[in-house]
Design a protein around this motif. Sequence first.
Motif, PDB file in Angstrom:
ATOM      1  N   GLN A   1       0.829  -1.212   0.000  1.00  0.00           N
ATOM      2  CA  GLN A   1       0.000   0.000   0.000  1.00  0.00           C
ATOM      3  C   GLN A   1       0.860   1.259   0.000  1.00  0.00           C
ATOM      4  OE1 GLN A   1      -2.575  -0.343   3.342  1.00  0.00           O
ATOM      5  NE2 GLN A   1      -3.890  -1.927   2.394  1.00  0.00           N
ATOM      6  N   LYS A   2       2.000   1.277   0.700  1.00  0.00           N
ATOM      7  CA  LYS A   2       2.895   2.438   0.702  1.00  0.00           C
ATOM      8  C   LYS A   2       3.448   2.696  -0.688  1.00  0.00           C
ATOM      9  CE  LYS A   2       4.402   2.276   5.522  1.00  0.00           C
ATOM     10  NZ  LYS A   2       5.569   2.101   6.429  1.00  0.00           N
ATOM     11  N   ARG A   3       3.827   1.606  -1.360  1.00  0.00           N
ATOM     12  CA  ARG A   3       4.352   1.773  -2.722  1.00  0.00           C
ATOM     13  C   ARG A   3       3.281   2.363  -3.641  1.00  0.00           C
ATOM     14  NH1 ARG A   3       6.969  -3.275  -1.683  1.00  0.00           N
ATOM     15  NH2 ARG A   3       5.301  -4.393  -2.774  1.00  0.00           N
ATOM     16  N   LEU A   4       2.053   1.891  -3.489  1.00  0.00           N
ATOM     17  CA  LEU A   4       0.973   2.425  -4.324  1.00  0.00           C
ATOM     18  C   LEU A   4       0.735   3.914  -4.041  1.00  0.00           C
ATOM     19  CD1 LEU A   4      -1.607  -0.539  -4.246  1.00  0.00           C
ATOM     20  CD2 LEU A   4      -0.177   0.184  -6.167  1.00  0.00           C
ATOM     21  N   ARG A   5       0.719   4.330  -2.741  1.00  0.00           N
ATOM     22  CA  ARG A   5       0.503   5.744  -2.402  1.00  0.00           C
ATOM     23  C   ARG A   5       1.635   6.630  -2.941  1.00  0.00           C
ATOM     24  NH1 ARG A   5      -1.393   3.630   2.611  1.00  0.00           N
ATOM     25  NH2 ARG A   5       0.647   4.038   3.577  1.00  0.00           N
ATOM     26  N   ARG A   6       2.899   6.119  -2.826  1.00  0.00           N
ATOM     27  CA  ARG A   6       4.039   6.892  -3.325  1.00  0.00           C
ATOM     28  C   ARG A   6       3.958   7.074  -4.842  1.00  0.00           C
ATOM     29  NH1 ARG A   6       8.422   3.855  -1.520  1.00  0.00           N
ATOM     30  NH2 ARG A   6       8.059   4.790   0.527  1.00  0.00           N
ATOM     31  N   MET A   7       3.540   6.034  -5.488  1.00  0.00           N
ATOM     32  CA  MET A   7       3.419   6.120  -6.951  1.00  0.00           C
ATOM     33  C   MET A   7       2.340   7.121  -7.348  1.00  0.00           C
ATOM     34  SD  MET A   7       2.695   3.052  -9.683  1.00  0.00           S
ATOM     35  CE  MET A   7       1.055   2.747  -8.998  1.00  0.00           C
ATOM     36  N   TYR A   8       1.181   7.084  -6.625  1.00  0.00           N
ATOM     37  CA  TYR A   8       0.115   8.041  -6.931  1.00  0.00           C
ATOM     38  C   TYR A   8       0.579   9.494  -6.671  1.00  0.00           C
ATOM     39  CZ  TYR A   8      -3.069   4.060  -7.198  1.00  0.00           C
ATOM     40  OH  TYR A   8      -3.679   2.928  -7.544  1.00  0.00           O
ATOM     41  N   THR A   9       1.344   9.699  -5.583  1.00  0.00           N
ATOM     42  CA  THR A   9       1.830  11.054  -5.253  1.00  0.00           C
ATOM     43  C   THR A   9       2.752  11.586  -6.342  1.00  0.00           C
ATOM     44  OG1 THR A   9       1.663  10.570  -2.898  1.00  0.00           O
ATOM     45  CG2 THR A   9       3.044  12.458  -3.550  1.00  0.00           C
ATOM     46  N   TYR A  10       3.742  10.786  -6.750  1.00  0.00           N
ATOM     47  CA  TYR A  10       4.674  11.221  -7.796  1.00  0.00           C
ATOM     48  C   TYR A  10       3.969  11.454  -9.129  1.00  0.00           C
ATOM     49  CZ  TYR A  10       8.462   9.956  -4.615  1.00  0.00           C
ATOM     50  OH  TYR A  10       9.315   9.907  -3.549  1.00  0.00           O
ATOM     51  N   SER A  11       3.015  10.580  -9.397  1.00  0.00           N
ATOM     52  CA  SER A  11       2.256  10.763 -10.661  1.00  0.00           C
ATOM     53  C   SER A  11       1.472  12.073 -10.634  1.00  0.00           C
ATOM     54  CB  SER A  11       1.315   9.576 -10.865  1.00  0.00           C
ATOM     55  OG  SER A  11       2.030   8.364 -10.962  1.00  0.00           O
ATOM     56  N   GLY A  12       0.861  12.434  -9.495  1.00  0.00           N
ATOM     57  CA  GLY A  12       0.114  13.699  -9.394  1.00  0.00           C
ATOM     58  C   GLY A  12       1.014  14.907  -9.541  1.00  0.00           C
TER      59      GLY A  12
END
Length: 425
Positions: free
Chosen positions: A36-47
């Motif tokens: 879940q942390k990896r998914l949140r980090r990916m969403y943050t960088y993508s935004g």
Amino acid sequence: MSEKIEKLFKNALEQVSVEPPARVWEGINSHFAMKQKRLRRMYTYSGIAAAVILLFGVGFFMQSKQTDLYPTASIAAQNSTINNQDDNKILAFTSTPHSIPEIKRKNEAYSMEHLAPVPVSTSSMTGLENEQPEGDLKKASVRTAFIPLVNQNAIENQRKYAELLDGKSTTAVKTTPKAKDEDDKMFTVGGYVSPGYSSGSYKTSGSNARSAQYESNQMSGIFNVGGGLTFAVKPTKRISIETGLGYSRVGQKTDDAQVYVPRSGMVSYNANTHAYTPLGSVKNKANATVSSPESFVSLKTEQDEEGSIEQQFDAIEIPLIFRYHLNDNRVRFSVLGGFGASFMVRNHTYVNYNGKKEFMGEAEDIRTFNISTNIGFGVEYPLSKSIHLKVEPGFKYYLQSLSKSAEINFKPYSFTFSTGIGINF
């Protein structure tokens, strides 16, 4: 047998439940938490990346819109009417001269009234005064690269620019067009026609027969027409100095003169004899005579006629006139005064009687060079930018007696009404 045993074990084992150790559940939970942390980090960088791309896209779009608002061709077209304007009186300057087409000169008669307001973004004007150091404004490369601006800073920029170029302190720059183009024109040529009335002041010493026969109350003036050409130079806006070449006539008419006419058939008794006129002796060439001694007249009492003597003197004049313009309106008024040099070119005396007019000859001892004083009042009305109509009533008075004789003092004067045109260049 074996099948029964398998079935027995199967049924027994289905009813049995074994609780996994705690470390197993901890491992499972930590696995899902890291995912879940990896998914949140990916969403943050993508935004963040999407926001940066969107920001650059909006900035590029706005820049392209602003560039379209001021295309180079449009600026050149807007300034085509002022490419010949004076760079000492430019309205404003920009801080990016290398991107602006060069403007050569500016017309002095151009005014800010003729400039249509152009929408300019506030951001493009930010820091205008600080970006362009005042010392750089004196450089030729900066002075010849600018565009007019119409915004809240244009007037102040114009004032500062004029101060730097001219070295003068100006609190306000006025670009009002001149009321008249002829204010800048230094020379005027023209012509005039001058009808007038001429007479003179007359006195005699009383030492000869002439004084007993002619009195000042017998004299009246004559009407005449003159004219000429003028040339003027205007050293200042209100003052002009004028000269030229003119033709004028002065003289007088003596009424109630005694005319002697020989009887019919008689030989002219007065040929080559002198007749006495108010302005001097005349070597008579007419059939009749005036004021002749009795020794030259036979049968005097039978030959008397009532008549008059007319004396005309024509001259070429060179005036020197100083004119001062009283106003600077469309219809201009002026006062003028000066002197004139007259060169006598014609001297005729006539005798009039019984409806006849005979040429007697030239009066003797008449000056061929005279000085006169001239004053007048002028009105000028423009017919076009360079041509104006002039009307000038005036007065001229001779400073010397027309006769050189010590016994005769006759100083002519004239009232004139000149009308003509002047051409400024």
